[in-house]
Design a protein around this motif. Structure first.
Motif, PDB file in Angstrom:
ATOM      1  N   MET A 173       0.857  -1.188   0.000  1.00  0.00           N
ATOM      2  CA  MET A 173       0.000   0.000   0.000  1.00  0.00           C
ATOM      3  C   MET A 173       0.895   1.241   0.000  1.00  0.00           C
ATOM      4  SD  MET A 173      -2.548   1.206   3.080  1.00  0.00           S
ATOM      5  CE  MET A 173      -2.426   2.892   3.672  1.00  0.00           C
ATOM      6  N   VAL A 174       0.735   2.066  -1.013  1.00  0.00           N
ATOM      7  CA  VAL A 174       1.494   3.318  -1.147  1.00  0.00           C
ATOM      8  C   VAL A 174       0.503   4.463  -1.065  1.00  0.00           C
ATOM      9  CG1 VAL A 174       2.667   4.718  -2.883  1.00  0.00           C
ATOM     10  CG2 VAL A 174       3.496   2.430  -2.381  1.00  0.00           C
ATOM     11  N   VAL A 175       0.901   5.571  -0.450  1.00  0.00           N
ATOM     12  CA  VAL A 175      -0.022   6.684  -0.209  1.00  0.00           C
ATOM     13  C   VAL A 175       0.525   7.973  -0.835  1.00  0.00           C
ATOM     14  CG1 VAL A 175      -1.158   8.089   1.558  1.00  0.00           C
ATOM     15  CG2 VAL A 175      -0.839   5.635   1.932  1.00  0.00           C
ATOM     16  N   TYR A 176      -0.370   8.688  -1.514  1.00  0.00           N
ATOM     17  CA  TYR A 176      -0.067  10.033  -2.025  1.00  0.00           C
ATOM     18  C   TYR A 176      -1.067  11.005  -1.390  1.00  0.00           C
ATOM     19  CZ  TYR A 176       3.135   8.628  -5.778  1.00  0.00           C
ATOM     20  OH  TYR A 176       4.212   8.163  -6.490  1.00  0.00           O
ATOM     21  N   GLU A 177      -0.568  12.147  -0.925  1.00  0.00           N
ATOM     22  CA  GLU A 177      -1.449  13.196  -0.424  1.00  0.00           C
ATOM     23  C   GLU A 177      -1.118  14.505  -1.125  1.00  0.00           C
ATOM     24  OE1 GLU A 177      -1.694  13.674   3.770  1.00  0.00           O
ATOM     25  OE2 GLU A 177      -2.819  11.829   4.072  1.00  0.00           O
ATOM     26  N   ARG A 178      -2.145  15.104  -1.711  1.00  0.00           N
ATOM     27  CA  ARG A 178      -1.996  16.352  -2.471  1.00  0.00           C
ATOM     28  C   ARG A 178      -0.901  16.225  -3.528  1.00  0.00           C
ATOM     29  NH1 ARG A 178      -2.442  17.497   2.857  1.00  0.00           N
ATOM     30  NH2 ARG A 178      -4.396  18.453   3.518  1.00  0.00           N
ATOM     31  N   GLY A 179      -0.859  15.069  -4.158  1.00  0.00           N
ATOM     32  CA  GLY A 179       0.056  14.848  -5.273  1.00  0.00           C
ATOM     33  C   GLY A 179       1.451  14.431  -4.883  1.00  0.00           C
ATOM     34  N   LYS A 180       1.751  14.298  -3.565  1.00  0.00           N
ATOM     35  CA  LYS A 180       3.090  13.934  -3.122  1.00  0.00           C
ATOM     36  C   LYS A 180       3.074  12.618  -2.364  1.00  0.00           C
ATOM     37  CE  LYS A 180       4.976  18.561  -2.968  1.00  0.00           C
ATOM     38  NZ  LYS A 180       6.251  19.168  -2.740  1.00  0.00           N
ATOM     39  N   LYS A 181       4.172  11.871  -2.519  1.00  0.00           N
ATOM     40  CA  LYS A 181       4.305  10.609  -1.795  1.00  0.00           C
ATOM     41  C   LYS A 181       4.314  10.868  -0.296  1.00  0.00           C
ATOM     42  CE  LYS A 181       7.961   9.671  -4.288  1.00  0.00           C
ATOM     43  NZ  LYS A 181       9.166   9.038  -4.862  1.00  0.00           N
ATOM     44  N   LYS A 182       3.725   9.936   0.474  1.00  0.00           N
ATOM     45  CA  LYS A 182       3.747  10.021   1.929  1.00  0.00           C
ATOM     46  C   LYS A 182       4.261   8.695   2.487  1.00  0.00           C
ATOM     47  CE  LYS A 182       1.192  11.607   5.933  1.00  0.00           C
ATOM     48  NZ  LYS A 182      -0.141  11.866   6.528  1.00  0.00           N
ATOM     49  N   TYR A 213       1.716   6.853 -13.963  1.00  0.00           N
ATOM     50  CA  TYR A 213       2.887   6.006 -14.197  1.00  0.00           C
ATOM     51  C   TYR A 213       3.792   6.012 -12.963  1.00  0.00           C
ATOM     52  CZ  TYR A 213       7.312   4.348 -16.137  1.00  0.00           C
ATOM     53  OH  TYR A 213       8.483   3.662 -16.340  1.00  0.00           O
ATOM     54  N   GLY A 214       4.008   7.210 -12.396  1.00  0.00           N
ATOM     55  CA  GLY A 214       4.856   7.328 -11.208  1.00  0.00           C
ATOM     56  C   GLY A 214       4.298   6.553 -10.028  1.00  0.00           C
ATOM     57  N   MET A 215       2.966   6.563  -9.863  1.00  0.00           N
ATOM     58  CA  MET A 215       2.350   5.821  -8.756  1.00  0.00           C
ATOM     59  C   MET A 215       2.525   4.321  -8.943  1.00  0.00           C
ATOM     60  SD  MET A 215      -1.075   7.895  -7.596  1.00  0.00           S
ATOM     61  CE  MET A 215      -1.893   7.852  -9.181  1.00  0.00           C
ATOM     62  N   GLN A 216       2.332   3.835 -10.164  1.00  0.00           N
ATOM     63  CA  GLN A 216       2.516   2.402 -10.411  1.00  0.00           C
ATOM     64  C   GLN A 216       3.957   1.979 -10.178  1.00  0.00           C
ATOM     65  OE1 GLN A 216       0.608   1.558 -14.337  1.00  0.00           O
ATOM     66  NE2 GLN A 216      -0.407  -0.064 -13.199  1.00  0.00           N
ATOM     67  N   GLU A 217       4.903   2.809 -10.606  1.00  0.00           N
ATOM     68  CA  GLU A 217       6.317   2.506 -10.387  1.00  0.00           C
ATOM     69  C   GLU A 217       6.658   2.513  -8.895  1.00  0.00           C
ATOM     70  OE1 GLU A 217       8.965   1.742 -12.740  1.00  0.00           O
ATOM     71  OE2 GLU A 217       7.052   1.175 -13.636  1.00  0.00           O
ATOM     72  N   GLU A 218       6.067   3.440  -8.153  1.00  0.00           N
ATOM     73  CA  GLU A 218       6.369   3.549  -6.724  1.00  0.00           C
ATOM     74  C   GLU A 218       5.852   2.346  -5.933  1.00  0.00           C
ATOM     75  OE1 GLU A 218       7.679   5.358  -3.043  1.00  0.00           O
ATOM     76  OE2 GLU A 218       8.291   5.331  -5.148  1.00  0.00           O
ATOM     77  N   VAL A 219       4.644   1.904  -6.225  1.00  0.00           N
ATOM     78  CA  VAL A 219       4.110   0.746  -5.496  1.00  0.00           C
ATOM     79  C   VAL A 219       4.880  -0.512  -5.869  1.00  0.00           C
ATOM     80  CG1 VAL A 219       2.285   0.055  -7.130  1.00  0.00           C
ATOM     81  CG2 VAL A 219       1.966  -0.305  -4.673  1.00  0.00           C
ATOM     82  N   HIS A 220       5.341  -0.580  -7.122  1.00  0.00           N
ATOM     83  CA  HIS A 220       6.162  -1.722  -7.546  1.00  0.00           C
ATOM     84  C   HIS A 220       7.523  -1.678  -6.847  1.00  0.00           C
ATOM     85  CE1 HIS A 220       7.929  -4.789 -10.077  1.00  0.00           C
ATOM     86  NE2 HIS A 220       8.889  -3.956 -10.423  1.00  0.00           N
ATOM     87  N   ARG A 221       8.128  -0.478  -6.767  1.00  0.00           N
ATOM     88  CA  ARG A 221       9.425  -0.332  -6.095  1.00  0.00           C
ATOM     89  C   ARG A 221       9.330  -0.711  -4.621  1.00  0.00           C
ATOM     90  NH1 ARG A 221      11.614   2.143  -2.358  1.00  0.00           N
ATOM     91  NH2 ARG A 221       9.700   3.273  -1.872  1.00  0.00           N
ATOM     92  N   PHE A 222       8.235  -0.305  -3.982  1.00  0.00           N
ATOM     93  CA  PHE A 222       8.046  -0.590  -2.558  1.00  0.00           C
ATOM     94  C   PHE A 222       7.975  -2.091  -2.301  1.00  0.00           C
ATOM     95  CE2 PHE A 222       5.068  -0.509   1.225  1.00  0.00           C
ATOM     96  CZ  PHE A 222       6.039  -0.090   2.123  1.00  0.00           C
ATOM     97  N   ALA A 223       7.229  -2.804  -3.162  1.00  0.00           N
ATOM     98  CA  ALA A 223       7.136  -4.258  -3.012  1.00  0.00           C
ATOM     99  C   ALA A 223       8.475  -4.926  -3.301  1.00  0.00           C
ATOM    100  CB  ALA A 223       6.061  -4.808  -3.950  1.00  0.00           C
ATOM    101  N   LEU A 224       9.153  -4.448  -4.342  1.00  0.00           N
ATOM    102  CA  LEU A 224      10.432  -5.036  -4.737  1.00  0.00           C
ATOM    103  C   LEU A 224      11.481  -4.864  -3.643  1.00  0.00           C
ATOM    104  CD1 LEU A 224      11.992  -6.409  -7.039  1.00  0.00           C
ATOM    105  CD2 LEU A 224      12.598  -4.134  -7.869  1.00  0.00           C
ATOM    106  N   ALA A 225      11.466  -3.713  -2.955  1.00  0.00           N
ATOM    107  CA  ALA A 225      12.434  -3.462  -1.886  1.00  0.00           C
ATOM    108  C   ALA A 225      12.286  -4.498  -0.777  1.00  0.00           C
ATOM    109  CB  ALA A 225      12.238  -2.053  -1.330  1.00  0.00           C
ATOM    110  N   TYR A 226      11.042  -4.873  -0.471  1.00  0.00           N
ATOM    111  CA  TYR A 226      10.826  -5.885   0.575  1.00  0.00           C
ATOM    112  C   TYR A 226      11.333  -7.248   0.113  1.00  0.00           C
ATOM    113  CZ  TYR A 226       8.557  -9.090   3.769  1.00  0.00           C
ATOM    114  OH  TYR A 226       8.319 -10.096   4.672  1.00  0.00           O
ATOM    115  N   HIS A 227      11.059  -7.603  -1.137  1.00  0.00           N
ATOM    116  CA  HIS A 227      11.524  -8.890  -1.654  1.00  0.00           C
ATOM    117  C   HIS A 227      13.054  -8.955  -1.671  1.00  0.00           C
ATOM    118  CE1 HIS A 227       7.498  -9.887  -3.873  1.00  0.00           C
ATOM    119  NE2 HIS A 227       7.439 -10.024  -2.573  1.00  0.00           N
ATOM    120  N   GLN A 228      13.688  -7.854  -2.036  1.00  0.00           N
ATOM    121  CA  GLN A 228      15.154  -7.828  -2.023  1.00  0.00           C
ATOM    122  C   GLN A 228      15.690  -7.970  -0.609  1.00  0.00           C
ATOM    123  OE1 GLN A 228      15.849  -4.112  -4.026  1.00  0.00           O
ATOM    124  NE2 GLN A 228      16.047  -5.084  -6.027  1.00  0.00           N
TER     125      GLN A 228
END
Length: 613
Positions: A413-422, A525-540
């Motif tokens: 789960m990735v969160v954006y508030e007012r257009g910025k990552k949180k 696109y940035g949101m999809q990449e961010e949620v993918h990066r977040f999951a990948l970081a845990y797997h790594q």
């Protein structure tokens, strides 16, 4: 045909200062392509975007793909070097040669013993006091030679009780010989404290002694010896440049610098974790107060009020008027002491000043960019509002399901508030009730667990829009959960093409096309990449250890011996997860309580929200 550079980049180059720092080159979707350092930022950045045809092939490719850049000012080239290394490890840019671990820079360790030793190391684990990191191996070696010559600490790493006679260093006067029993701990501590004083920044005593020995050798016409002392003094002097960007520390700190230029305020936040600057955030807003300290207080209250984790210390450029009350609020939230301090001297004051310089630089040099980003964000909010027919679309929660080795499924789960990552609100969910790979049912489980916790203070902020990585199946699963819980939250799917890139949106049974050249496309696109990066970081993170051993670490009564026995018997986690208590008891090292714990670990119904990375 000569290659052309984006006019926006050429305009930005005019405003870049001739200062040391780190620069980040970004591609089409804002992805970081390259992180570099420079003694003079303007010269270095300009070299990329002039005479492009003369560049090597790789540099041409980098320049052609660069759409924007930003930079972080440092107070020295040395600081830039280590900040560059930290940012490369964090972002892993495509065009950088990636650093795989922290073994690039040496530390000096004062061991934790009755009679401590002074050694060079690249591993900061274990007891003792660590100083560094330092950029130059040569300077570290030279400095250690000087310190051991002036302060005769012991050098041997064997138990003192096993030494029958003192070594050559004792007879040369370069060790006080604690093995002889002729020196007390108190007497030895005098030398230890002098070493600590040296690494705290007071080099004068050592430099004076080296200069005295140099002059004495020269007066006796021992010129080679004099040159040795001269070189040692040069290395000791250079070592004083060991930098502020990284240091060994047990606590974590956030460093805030607030600057105002005309009608805008920028708070630059450096995130320091485990002694390293791992990230930099710039927060721009229109001030509510004239007093900068009051504005910073408002920022701290809003930024940390909903944070999932808090640092142990917040260093600020302006002391908030209600600092004591803020500390009390944040300490209660963290469950431990959180301090807010405006440092007046030393390394921490220098870090705050660096944040302040970067905040001012960001406002002055990127004013047009800031206004442009604000316009883009307004455009994105307007488009989202019109699509979902809601007035307010401030908080977005994005979900994705990923799998490791075909066994471990994790919801991110990735969160954006007012257009910025949180990032403070990011979460992971271990999938517990779905066997095998089933993204739709896994998504249903994750959202059920998430939405059931809307009333919890630490996890309960309501999203204005839920986005899922997928199409009709994933959207339908989430809508079913919302209906069951009686919640009315819009759900949108982000569909990828066969190249695994954002293709279009799915909302209320219809596909919504996206133009790849628009801000709204880049946002999704940035949101999809961010949620993918977040999951990948845990797997790594899991791959860093044996996956099986990592998961079994969580089970009570299962130590190293039992982990080895279980994996030897069942061979795979999947077989172990399907075993009954009686089958687990077939392993000789297991008893009934430990077997029951293993069995329940793979079947427990308790909700578990995993730690954020």
């Amino acid at each position: 045909m000569a290659m052309k550079v984006n006019e926006n980049i050429l305009e930005q180059l005019q405003a870049v200062p001739q200062s040391p720092g780190v620069y980040l080159l970004r591609g089409v979707e804002g992805r970081i392509l390259y992180v570099g350092k420079a003694k003079r930022l303007k010269n270095r950045l300009s070299s990329y975007f002039h005479s492009i045809d003369a560049h090597p092939v790789k540099t041409k490719a980098l320049v052609v793909n660069t759409r924007d850049f930003e930079y972080i000012l440092t107070s020295s080239e040395t600081e830039a070097l280590l900040l560059e290394a930290n940012l490369i490890k964090r972002h892993q840019p495509k065009f950088n040669i990636l650093l795989k671990d922290d073994k690039s820079y040496p530390f000096v360790r004062l061991t934790e013993e009755d009679f401590p030793r002074l050694i060079k190391t690249r591993d900061t684990k274990g007891g003792g006091t660590f100083f560094g990191p330092f950029v130059s191996d040569y300077d570290v070696n030279q400095t250690l030679s000087a310190l051991k010559m002036i302060y005769p600490l012991r050098r041997c790493d064997v138990p003192l009780s096993s030494i029958r006679r003192p070594c050559l260093y004792y007879h040369m006067g370069q060790c006080v010989g604690p093995c002889t029993g002729n020196v007390t701990k108190e007497e030895y501590a005098v030398f230890v404290n002098k070493v600590k004083k040296f690494f705290s920044g007071d080099r004068r005593e050592v430099l004076n002694e080296l200069e005295r020995r140099r002059d004495e050798a020269a007066s006796k016409l021992l010129f080679e010896k004099a040159m040795e002392y001269r070189d040692l003094a040069i290395s000791v002097g250079r070592l004083s440049l060991y930098q502020k960007i990284t240091h060994v520390a047990t606590g974590n700190e956030d460093i805030l610098g607030l600057s105002r230029v005309e009608e805008k305020i920028c708070v630059t936040l450096f995130v320091r974790r485990d002694g390293k600057i791992i990230d930099r955030e710039n927060h721009v807003f229109t001030p509510l107060e004239e007093d900068p300290a009051s504005n910073l207080e408002s920022f701290i209250l809003q930024y940390y009020a909903e944070a999932h984790t808090l640092p142990s210390e917040i260093l600020v450029s302006h002391e908030p008027p209600s600092a004591a009350s803020l500390e009390e609020i944040l300490s209660e939230k963290a469950g431990r002491k959180v301090q807010i301090r405006r440092p007046l001297r030393g390394e921490k004051k220098q870090m705050v000043e660096m944040a302040l310089v970067n905040a001012t630089e960001y406002l002055e040099k990127f004013r047009k960019t800031i206004l442009s980003e604000e316009e883009k964000q307004k455009e994105i909010e307007l488009i989202l509002s019109s699509i979902i027919s809601r007035d307010k679309v401030e908080r977005l929660e994005i979900y994705d399901i990923s799998n490791l080795s075909g066994f471990l499924s994790v919801g991110s789960m990735v969160v954006y508030e007012r257009g910025k990552k949180k990032p403070s609100d990011y979460r992971k969910f271990r999938i517990k009730h779905v066997k095998g790979i089933d993204d739709v049912r896994s998504m249903e489980e994750v959202l059920t667990r998430r939405l059931a916790r809307l009333q919890e203070s630490a996890f309960g902020k309501r999203p204005d829009l839920i986005l899922v990585d997928g199409g009709a199946g994933q959207v339908g699963a989430v809508q079913a959960v919302l209906q069951k819980l009686g919640e009315d939250i819009p759900v949108m799917g982000m569909v990828k093409d066969r190249h695994h890139r954002t293709s279009h949106l799915f909302f209320e049974g219809r596909d919504i096309a996206l133009d790849r050249d628009t801000p709204i496309y880049r946002f999704f696109y940035g949101m999809q990449e961010e949620v993918h990066r977040f999951a990948l970081a845990y797997h790594q993170k899991l791959r860093g250890k044996s996956l099986a051993f990592t998961l079994l670490d969580e089970i009570p009564l299962i130590g190293e011996k039992r982990k080895v026995a279980l994996m030897k018997h069942f061979e795979t986690l999947e077989k172990l997860s399907q075993a009954s208590v009686e089958e687990i008891l077939e392993v000789q090292e297991m008893d009934r309580p430990s077997a029951h714990n293993v069995y329940m670990h793979f079947r427990e119904e308790a909700d578990e929200t995993m730690d954020r990375i």
